[in-house]
Each structure stands twice: as structure tokens, then as C-alpha cells.
Write a protein that holds these residues in place. Structure first.
Motif, PDB file in Angstrom:
ATOM      1  N   UNK A 123       0.833  -1.202   0.000  1.00 38.52           N
ATOM      2  CA  UNK A 123       0.000   0.000   0.000  1.00 38.52           C
ATOM      3  C   UNK A 123       0.868   1.253   0.000  1.00 38.52           C
ATOM      4  N   UNK A 124       1.983   1.219   0.707  1.00 44.12           N
ATOM      5  CA  UNK A 124       2.866   2.376   0.736  1.00 44.12           C
ATOM      6  C   UNK A 124       3.500   2.692  -0.607  1.00 44.12           C
ATOM      7  N   UNK A 125       3.623   1.712  -1.485  1.00 42.50           N
ATOM      8  CA  UNK A 125       4.222   1.948  -2.803  1.00 42.50           C
ATOM      9  C   UNK A 125       3.204   2.313  -3.870  1.00 42.50           C
ATOM     10  N   UNK A 126       1.918   2.200  -3.586  1.00 40.21           N
ATOM     11  CA  UNK A 126       0.861   2.484  -4.570  1.00 40.21           C
ATOM     12  C   UNK A 126       0.130   3.765  -4.179  1.00 40.21           C
ATOM     13  N   UNK A 133      -8.836   1.488  -8.475  1.00 40.33           N
ATOM     14  CA  UNK A 133      -9.186   1.094  -9.842  1.00 40.33           C
ATOM     15  C   UNK A 133      -8.513  -0.195 -10.299  1.00 40.33           C
ATOM     16  N   UNK A 134      -7.333  -0.511  -9.783  1.00 39.85           N
ATOM     17  CA  UNK A 134      -6.573  -1.673 -10.269  1.00 39.85           C
ATOM     18  C   UNK A 134      -6.241  -2.580  -9.087  1.00 39.85           C
ATOM     19  N   UNK A 135      -7.262  -3.226  -8.547  1.00 35.33           N
ATOM     20  CA  UNK A 135      -7.030  -4.104  -7.402  1.00 35.33           C
ATOM     21  C   UNK A 135      -6.353  -5.406  -7.817  1.00 35.33           C
ATOM     22  N   UNK A 136      -6.574  -5.851  -9.026  1.00 36.63           N
ATOM     23  CA  UNK A 136      -5.926  -7.091  -9.468  1.00 36.63           C
ATOM     24  C   UNK A 136      -4.411  -6.961  -9.440  1.00 36.63           C
TER      25      UNK A 136
END
Length: 375
Positions: A123-126, A133-136
Motif C-alpha cells: 500500500x505504501x508503494x501504490x 481502480x486496479x485491485x488485481x
């Protein structure tokens, strides 16, 4: 004979007990790992009824089913500095029972801790838009991060990792809702503008077609009249030819062209202004001489009278309080302020004194009062 029977019975019971201690039932979804005096035996027991030594052997069963582990909500900060709370779920199973028992203690708890730390790191890198929008992509990256420390050393395989929920702050949710509403309004306006553009193109094509065919305009006019008169209403539609309007327009233009040139007449006392009225030029009359206006004499100067300054008013000395004095002596005062006299007895004497000192003519009452005194 009786002692022999007792010994045989005891031996039979001991054999049954040892046989019960040496038999182990392994289920289809389990694997049996045997430790003999604390040492791992290389053979892994499969499903079924298995026999081990009753003394010194210990079998531990490991389930090879897919296990579901929920990750508690984790608060983290994204790459674009947005604080949020994310919870996920992990699906894993044991591929190597020996490593799962020997290399790690309580592997479900170890998988839970690895999942929490990996979730925070991913999560810290996204950024927020990628998480929403891009959970996959986030799930696959999280699976790769968890596979490295668990598959080879611990004999575990992470099958799936999915993010269940993303809790955003209230302020962020309001901002996102406003952004989505503005985006929908923009799309609606673009669609409406596109529709107007297409309609204008169709109207332009229809106008070009009607211009080529003069009768089409009349037919369209009649169709409009039919549409208006279809309902029960009191509207009276009277077609008016456009050619008549154009005729009047040409006549007005010809009249303007025949009108003589106009000139701008400025108002007296100021320069000409573009908004002044324009009057037609008057033609010159031969033999007419307009005399010039005589000059206006200048007004004589008005003398200024000298007004002497007003002297200052001297200050007024304060006067003490005025105390009225009343004399209750019974004396009478005339019109001029003179004393009438001391009180006398008798009405005739009082009337005589009033007649002598009063400046006006005495009334009938005084004359009547004075008559007895004269007698």
C-alpha cells in the motif's frame, strides 16, 4: 491351571493395548510425519490406517487443505500521502509438511504476520487511484511479496490474496464524490453539445434542400399549421410570406439612399458629440444676407461692501437667585403701579379710588356703585 489362564489374559490385554497405541488413522486431506525418539523419519505416511511403534514413535498430522486467513484492518499511508485502512484475506495451503513442522512454529500465525507487513509495504508503494481502480495488480503484487518468505523455507503456498475493503476518511470520500459529480456533469454537457452540433448540421442540410426547392418551404409551413391545429385550442395561425418582408426591407433601403446627407448639430455650449441629433443641410438662398449678431457687453464688476467686524460681547456677571417678595398688607395697586391706598371700610370708597386711577372709562357697574357715594 488358573494361574496360566490369568497370565494369558494379561498378555492378551497388554497386546491389545500396544496394538491400539501403534495404530494411527490418517485422513485423506492429511499427511503423517513420524518422529522416532525426536528424530524425523524420512517416510511421510499417507491417508489410511498406519502402524507405528508404540514406544518411541510419535506421529503428527498436517492438513494439506487450503486454509483461509483473515488479515485484520491495517492503517497505512499511500504514495500520494492519503491515510486509509485496508483489510484483506489470504488463501494458503501446506505443500511440504516436514518444512511446515520443522522450519516454522505455528505457521498460521507466521503467515498472518507476513501478510500484515506485506500489505502495508504494498500500500505504501501504490497511490490511491491504483488501489481503487486496479485491485488485481495490487493483489498479484501482494501475492509475490508473500511467496518469497513462505514457499521455499516454510513449505507453504500462497494461492490467493485479495483486498476486501478500503476505508477512506470522510473528507476524502466527500472530495471524491464531488469529483465524480463534476465528471458526470462534464460528460452530460459534452453529450448535449455534441447533440446540438449534430442537430445544427441536420438543420443546415435541411435548409440547403429547401433553398433548392422553393415548394418545400410552403409544404413545411402547411405541415406546421396542421400540427398546431391538430389539438383543440384557440390559436389562429396566419401564414405571412417572407417575400413581403423582403420587399419592405428593400423599400426602406431605397428611401434611406434618397435622403440627403445629414450633419451633426452640436448642442449650444459644448462640442459636437456622436450622439447628437442629425439634421438635414439647408440649401443656400441667393440674395439672402444674414446679419451678424451684436456682441454681448461684459457685465460691470459688482462692488463689495465692507462689513466692520462685530465687537465681542462682554461677559454677563452672574446674578443671584431672585426671591419673590409678597406683601400681605392689603394695599391695592393701580394700572401704573401706583398705590391705591390703605384698605378702607366701605364699598363706595373703593369704587371711587378705582375710578380715579383706572386709565379707561369706567363701566356701568362702577357708575352704579359710585351713585350712592355721591348722594
Amino acid at each position: 491351571m488358573g494361574v496360566l489362564i490369568i497370565v494369558l489374559v494379561v498378555l492378551a490385554l497388554a497386546g491389545l493395548v500396544l496394538l491400539a497405541m501403534s495404530l494411527r488413522n490418517v485422513q485423506q486431506y492429511e499427511k503423517g510425519v513420524v518422529f522416532r525418539f525426536g528424530r524425523l523419519l524420512p517416510d511421510i505416511r499417507g491417508p489410511g490406517l498406519r502402524v507405528i511403534r508404540p514406544l518411541g514413535d510419535r506421529m503428527q498430522k498436517v492438513s494439506v487443505q487450503t486454509q483461509v486467513l483473515g488479515i485484520p484492518p491495517q492503517g497505512s499511508i499511500t504514495a500520494d500521502n492519503v491515510t486509509l485502512t485496508v483489510d484483506a484475506v489470504v488463501y494458503f495451503r501446506v505443500t511440504d509438511p516436514v518444512k511446515a513442522l520443522v522450519n516454522v512454529r505455528d505457521y498460521p500465525s507466521a503467515v498472518s504476520q507476513i501478510a500484515q507487513t506485506s500489505l502495508r509495504a504494498v500500500i505504501g508503494r501504490a497511490d490511491l487511484d491504483t488501489l481503487l481502480s486496479d485491485r488485481d495488480h495490487i493483489n498479484s503484487e501482494l501475492k509475490k511479496v508473500m511467496d518469497a518468505p513462505t514457499e521455499e523455507p516454510w513449505g507453504l503456498r500462497i494461492e490467493r490474496v485479495e483486498i476486501k475493503d478500503i476505508a477512506l476518511p470522510e473528507s476524502m470520500m466527500r472530495s471524491m464524490s464531488k469529483q465524480a459529480e463534476a465528471e458526470r456533469e462534464r460528460r452530460a454537457r459534452v453529450i448535449a453539445a455534441d447533440g446540438e452540433f449534430q442537430a445544427s448540421q441536420r438543420l443546415s442540410d435541411a435548409a440547403a434542400t429547401m433553398a433548392d426547392t422553393p415548394g418545400a418551404l410552403q409544404l413545411r409551413l402547411l405541415q406546421t399549421v396542421v400540427d398546431v391545429s391538430a389539438e383543440k385550442n384557440s390559436t389562429l395561425v396566419m401564414p405571412f410570406p417572407v417575400e413581403m418582408l423582403r420587399f419592405f426591407e428593400r423599400q426602406s433601403r431605397e428611401t434611406d439612399d434618397d435622403t440627403p446627407a445629414r450633419r451633426s448639430v452640436p448642442l449650444p455650449g459644448r462640442a459636437a458629440h456622436p450622439g447628437d441629433h442629425e439634421l438635414p443641410e439647408v440649401p443656400a438662398i441667393p440674395g439672402l444676407v444674414v446679419p451678424a449678431a451684436p456682441p454681448v457687453p461684459a457685465a460691470p464688476p459688482v462692488p463689495v461692501a465692507f462689513v466692520p467686524p462685530v465687537p465681542p460681547v462682554p461677559p454677563v456677571e452672574p446674578v443671584g437667585p431672585v426671591v419673590p417678595v409678597l406683601h400681605l398688607s392689603g394695599e391695592r395697586v393701580g394700572f401704573g403701579g401706583g398705590r391705591i391706598g390703605a384698605p378702607v371700610a366701605g364699598r363706595a370708597a373703593v369704587a371711587r379710588e378705582r375710578r380715579d386711577n383706572w386709565p379707561t372709562q369706567a363701566g356701568p357697574d362702577q357708575e352704579r356703585d359710585a351713585t350712592p357715594a355721591a348722594g
